[in-house]
Design a protein around this motif. Structure first.
Motif, mmCIF file in Angstrom:
data_model
loop_
_atom_site.group_PDB
_atom_site.id
_atom_site.type_symbol
_atom_site.label_atom_id
_atom_site.label_comp_id
_atom_site.label_asym_id
_atom_site.label_seq_id
_atom_site.Cartn_x
_atom_site.Cartn_y
_atom_site.Cartn_z
ATOM 1 N N PRO A 90 -5.799 7.632 1.746
ATOM 2 C CA PRO A 90 -5.887 7.247 3.179
ATOM 3 C C PRO A 90 -5.322 6.022 3.640
ATOM 4 O O PRO A 90 -4.516 5.879 4.642
ATOM 5 N N VAL A 91 -5.143 5.061 2.596
ATOM 6 C CA VAL A 91 -4.548 3.853 2.858
ATOM 7 C C VAL A 91 -2.929 4.092 2.843
ATOM 8 O O VAL A 91 -2.182 3.534 3.679
ATOM 9 N N GLN A 92 -2.404 5.046 1.979
ATOM 10 C CA GLN A 92 -1.276 5.180 1.750
ATOM 11 C C GLN A 92 -0.703 5.990 3.254
ATOM 12 O O GLN A 92 0.592 5.638 3.662
ATOM 13 N N ARG A 93 -1.275 6.770 3.854
ATOM 14 C CA ARG A 93 -1.048 7.558 5.080
ATOM 15 C C ARG A 93 -1.144 6.622 5.945
ATOM 16 O O ARG A 93 -0.223 6.758 7.042
ATOM 17 N N ASP A 94 -1.911 5.529 6.164
ATOM 18 C CA ASP A 94 -2.052 4.485 7.100
ATOM 19 C C ASP A 94 -0.776 3.916 7.011
ATOM 20 O O ASP A 94 -0.246 3.473 8.178
ATOM 21 N N GLN A 95 -0.432 3.421 5.841
ATOM 22 C CA GLN A 95 0.774 2.487 5.810
ATOM 23 C C GLN A 95 2.201 3.288 6.346
ATOM 24 O O GLN A 95 2.863 2.597 6.922
ATOM 25 N N LEU A 96 2.257 4.586 6.052
ATOM 26 C CA LEU A 96 3.519 5.274 6.402
ATOM 27 C C LEU A 96 3.279 5.238 7.905
ATOM 28 O O LEU A 96 4.524 5.149 8.627
ATOM 29 N N THR A 97 2.138 5.682 8.486
ATOM 30 C CA THR A 97 2.293 5.691 10.006
ATOM 31 C C THR A 97 2.447 4.339 10.417
ATOM 32 O O THR A 97 3.082 4.329 11.591
ATOM 33 N N ARG A 98 1.821 3.204 10.161
ATOM 34 C CA ARG A 98 2.148 1.859 10.479
ATOM 35 C C ARG A 98 3.734 1.445 10.420
ATOM 36 O O ARG A 98 4.469 0.963 11.168
ATOM 37 N N TYR A 99 4.079 1.953 9.163
ATOM 38 C CA TYR A 99 5.660 1.626 8.795
ATOM 39 C C TYR A 99 6.410 2.311 10.050
ATOM 40 O O TYR A 99 7.551 1.734 10.519
#
Length: 210
Positions: free
Chosen positions: A14-23
């Motif tokens: 979930p953290v990585q998915r959030d990071q990709l979205t924020r990127y």
């Protein structure tokens, strides 16, 4: 995002998915001022940039299953380097671009998304000290000849190059310098992208074949 990542066989927390979205959000936000990419539509940016970059991760992991040093040359807004840094947080990723605002953007992404192993560097790749990289990657950067020639000094012993291309670049492959060989071409399918994509893997011709 989760469905596309599953289709690409890239496990994301979930953290990585959030990071990709924020990127992606940061890329589009900064793009309004700094012209980081010609793609401005969010849906198009998702497929043409983010998923296109995410699609190479399984191939990179197969070649380099442990910790690795990756150099992304002509990185632009961080593609594919930032995406790889998010998907492979144990890797050390350096994104190099000759345009200062693009390197500054990548540094800001590293801070905002808490990616300590991601670095943006403003430089021509020929002017850098040796990066000693296990893998050097490019996306729409240059011909295979120019790509390998200008980065050869940054390749670690046993290291490889990988070029992200559309159609298989047969003319470029025939034009390689004598000291470089193609050892694998991998065709990719990117969810939502109806276009040819492939990875061209290269190594010094004198390198011991594994």
């Amino acid at each position: 995002m989760a469905v596309a990542a599953e289709a690409l066989r890239v496990p994301l927390s979930p953290v990585q998915r959030d990071q990709l979205t924020r990127y992606l959000d940061l890329l589009l936000k900064w793009n309004r001022v700094y012209n980081l990419t010609a793609v401005r539509d969010p849906a198009e940016a998702l497929t043409h940039h983010l998923l296109d970059s995410l699609a190479i991760v399984p191939s990179l992991r197969r070649r380099l299953p442990g910790t690795a040093r990756l150099l992304d040359v002509g990185s632009g807004g961080g593609l594919p380097g930032v995406v790889v840094a998010i998907a492979c947080p144990e890797w050390h990723v350096t994104c190099v671009d000759a345009v200062a605002k693009k390197a500054t953007f990548i540094q800001q992404v590293a801070v905002e998304l808490a990616l300590p192993h991601l670095h943006g560097v403003h430089s021509r790749v020929e002017s850098l000290p040796s990066a000693n990289a296990d893998l050097i990657v490019s996306r729409a950067f240059a011909s295979l000849r120019d790509f390998t020639t200008c980065t050869a000094a940054h390749l670690a012993p046993g290291g490889t190059w990988v070029a992200m291309k559309g159609k298989e670049p047969l003319d470029e492959m025939r034009d390689l310098p004598p000291g470089v060989e193609v050892f694998h071409v991998e065709h990719l399918a990117v969810p939502g992208l109806e276009a040819d994509r492939c990875l061209v893997w290269l190594r010094p011709a004198a390198q011991v074949h594994g």
